[in-house]
Design a protein around this motif. Structure first.
Motif, PDB file in Angstrom:
ATOM      1  N   CYS A 180      -7.834   8.583   7.757  1.00 42.34           N
ATOM      2  CA  CYS A 180      -7.265  10.212   8.529  1.00 42.34           C
ATOM      3  C   CYS A 180      -5.653  10.924   8.881  1.00 42.34           C
ATOM      4  O   CYS A 180      -5.767  10.103   8.906  1.00 42.34           O
ATOM      5  CB  CYS A 180      -8.147  10.784  10.154  1.00 42.34           C
ATOM      6  N   HIS A 181      -5.423  12.001   8.863  1.00 44.21           N
ATOM      7  CA  HIS A 181      -4.339  12.519   7.589  1.00 44.21           C
ATOM      8  C   HIS A 181      -3.752  12.503   9.730  1.00 44.21           C
ATOM      9  O   HIS A 181      -2.311  12.188   9.242  1.00 44.21           O
ATOM     10  CB  HIS A 181      -4.454  13.858   7.310  1.00 44.21           C
ATOM     11  N   PHE A 182      -4.290  12.721  11.056  1.00 45.31           N
ATOM     12  CA  PHE A 182      -3.486  12.646  11.391  1.00 45.31           C
ATOM     13  C   PHE A 182      -3.756  11.254  12.542  1.00 45.31           C
ATOM     14  O   PHE A 182      -2.472  10.946  13.191  1.00 45.31           O
ATOM     15  CB  PHE A 182      -4.343  14.012  12.385  1.00 45.31           C
ATOM     16  N   CYS A 183      -4.708  10.793  12.578  1.00 45.11           N
ATOM     17  CA  CYS A 183      -4.627   9.795  13.901  1.00 45.11           C
ATOM     18  C   CYS A 183      -4.274   8.518  13.062  1.00 45.11           C
ATOM     19  O   CYS A 183      -4.795   7.230  13.302  1.00 45.11           O
ATOM     20  CB  CYS A 183      -6.155   9.952  14.470  1.00 45.11           C
ATOM     21  N   CYS A 196      -5.748  17.551  -3.021  1.00 44.70           N
ATOM     22  CA  CYS A 196      -4.781  16.244  -2.671  1.00 44.70           C
ATOM     23  C   CYS A 196      -5.316  15.563  -2.459  1.00 44.70           C
ATOM     24  O   CYS A 196      -5.122  14.538  -2.144  1.00 44.70           O
ATOM     25  CB  CYS A 196      -3.493  17.148  -1.869  1.00 44.70           C
ATOM     26  N   GLY A 197      -6.905  15.554  -1.960  1.00 43.31           N
ATOM     27  CA  GLY A 197      -7.368  14.474  -1.354  1.00 43.31           C
ATOM     28  C   GLY A 197      -6.946  13.831  -0.024  1.00 43.31           C
ATOM     29  O   GLY A 197      -7.515  13.274   0.161  1.00 43.31           O
ATOM     30  N   HIS A 219      -1.943  19.502   5.012  1.00 38.98           N
ATOM     31  CA  HIS A 219      -1.031  18.415   3.970  1.00 38.98           C
ATOM     32  C   HIS A 219      -0.413  19.749   2.553  1.00 38.98           C
ATOM     33  O   HIS A 219       1.036  19.731   2.841  1.00 38.98           O
ATOM     34  CB  HIS A 219      -1.158  17.125   2.994  1.00 38.98           C
ATOM     35  N   CYS A 220      -1.359  19.761   1.884  1.00 42.22           N
ATOM     36  CA  CYS A 220      -0.694  20.431   0.322  1.00 42.22           C
ATOM     37  C   CYS A 220      -1.074  22.157   1.326  1.00 42.22           C
ATOM     38  O   CYS A 220      -0.776  23.119   0.288  1.00 42.22           O
ATOM     39  CB  CYS A 220      -1.374  20.337  -0.763  1.00 42.22           C
ATOM     40  N   LYS A 221      -2.006  22.636   2.221  1.00 41.52           N
ATOM     41  CA  LYS A 221      -1.292  24.225   2.308  1.00 41.52           C
ATOM     42  C   LYS A 221      -2.568  25.126   1.309  1.00 41.52           C
ATOM     43  O   LYS A 221      -2.594  26.588   1.653  1.00 41.52           O
ATOM     44  CB  LYS A 221      -0.293  24.750   2.219  1.00 41.52           C
ATOM     45  N   GLN A 222      -3.208  24.549   0.588  1.00 43.41           N
ATOM     46  CA  GLN A 222      -4.419  24.675  -0.020  1.00 43.41           C
ATOM     47  C   GLN A 222      -5.161  25.485   1.070  1.00 43.41           C
ATOM     48  O   GLN A 222      -5.747  24.252   2.414  1.00 43.41           O
ATOM     49  CB  GLN A 222      -4.905  24.365  -1.068  1.00 43.41           C
TER      50      GLN A 222
END
Ligand SMILES: [Zn+2]
Ligand SMILES: [Zn+2]
Length: 328
Positions: A180-183, A196-197, A219-222
């Motif tokens: 997970c990007h956050f935790c 960006c996956g 992450h990539c703001k898309q």
């Protein structure tokens, strides 16, 4: 140094396998009272136990349940092959079916495997094929001991498996396991950015989007291509900062809550302990019993107001009331 209170909590946790933080706190309080040990922060208390456990390749680990983000504690094995506890509780072919179930879950898009897909693999396990009925019993037992979680005939890994098998899964499924990007922990029920996956837990994402004007990849703001997950379904209603476009049902429920407070309405359901709304005031005078909402129904409602089957029930109740001349 471990006191008797530490030992008592450890024993309780080992017996249960995994517990919600709230229950762990209660168990700690009971243990401290029973042995007249001053109570300290639960994490500090568990830290002391862990210092004694680690030389034995064990640890009490904390993690958030994927479905609602609630903290849990589990006693996990740190041994290298990572699947020790299961291996000691289940036969070889049962363990193999569990691994095949894990394959299905990890390679699926939503983190779930259907019971049909799992049962179809029962006659492929080695060293001894399993009958369908045996496989069904195994699934039941895995749910009971909280390795798997079942939802409407679909299975996913529960928080116990995630805590115990995280390292194992990262090692054996390097292409399928996401962090997970956050935790930064393993996420099974996740959404993944198509650009960006980046993978994110539903509950981590729900919390993040509550602070954002628009749903964009952290992450990539898309632009985020998936349905934005709803608010985490627990805690009193006023604690929810609701997402845009998902306020319909909670607003309706808030009006109900108002009526309950005035003693004009009561909702009742099977399991009130987890009903996320502060609706069930004791002693409220009941004018009309509207709808029976169990905790699962409430969670489903808040998770996905527009697709929840309960929405239909609410709509028809609403129309009934309007027909009878009571403004909703
Ligand atoms: Zn997360
Ligand atoms: Zn992205």
């Amino acid at each position: 140094m471990l006191t008797e209170a530490h030992r008592q909590l450890l024993q309780a946790l080992m017996g249960l396998g995994v517990v919600e933080a709230e229950r762990a706190r209660k168990l700690q309080r009971l243990a401290c009272e029973a042995h007249r040990v001053p109570q300290e922060q639960l994490d500090t208390f568990i830290g002391t136990i862990n210092m004694q456990l680690r030389p034995l390749s064990m640890e009490i680990r904390k993690g958030l349940a994927e479905e609602d983000g609630r903290p849990h504690y589990a006693v996990v094995n740190l041994a290298e092959n990572g699947i020790t506890q299961l291996a000691s509780d289940y036969a070889e072919n049962e363990l193999e079916l569990f691994k095949k179930t894990m394959d299905l879950i990890l390679s699926s898009e939503n983190g779930f495997a259907s019971s049909t897909a799992i049962l179809n693999l029962a006659d492929q396990v080695k060293p001894k094929k399993m009958k369908k009925v045996e496989a069904e019993q195994l699934l039941q037992s895995l749910v009971q001991s909280k390795w798997l979680q079942e939802k409407e005939g679909e299975y996913t890994l529960s928080i116990r498996s995630i805590l115990e098998l995280e390292q194992y899964i990262f090692r054996h499924y390097p292409d399928m396991a996401h962090k997970c990007h956050f935790c930064h922990s393993l996420c099974i029920q996740s959404q993944i950015c198509e650009d960006c996956g980046t993978a994110v837990h539903l509950h981590c994402l729900a919390r993040y989007f509550r602070t954002q004007a628009e749903p964009r990849c952290p992450h990539c703001k898309q632009f985020w291509p998936h349905r934005v997950p709803g608010p985490v379904a627990h805690g009193p209603l006023q604690n929810h900062r609701l997402l845009r476009g998902q306020v319909v049902v909670p607003e309706v429920l808030q009006r109900w809550a108002e009526k309950v407070r005035n003693g004009r309405l009561a909702l009742h359901g099977g399991d009130h302990r987890e009903v996320p709304l502060d609706l069930l005031q004791q002693g409220a005078k009941t004018r009309r019993v509207l709808l029976s909402l169990g905790s699962e129904a409430c969670k489903a409602l808040l998770r996905d107001p527009f697709h929840c089957p309960w929405m239909t029930a609410i709509q028809s109740q609403k129309e009934d009331l309007e027909r009878e001349g009571e403004p909703f």
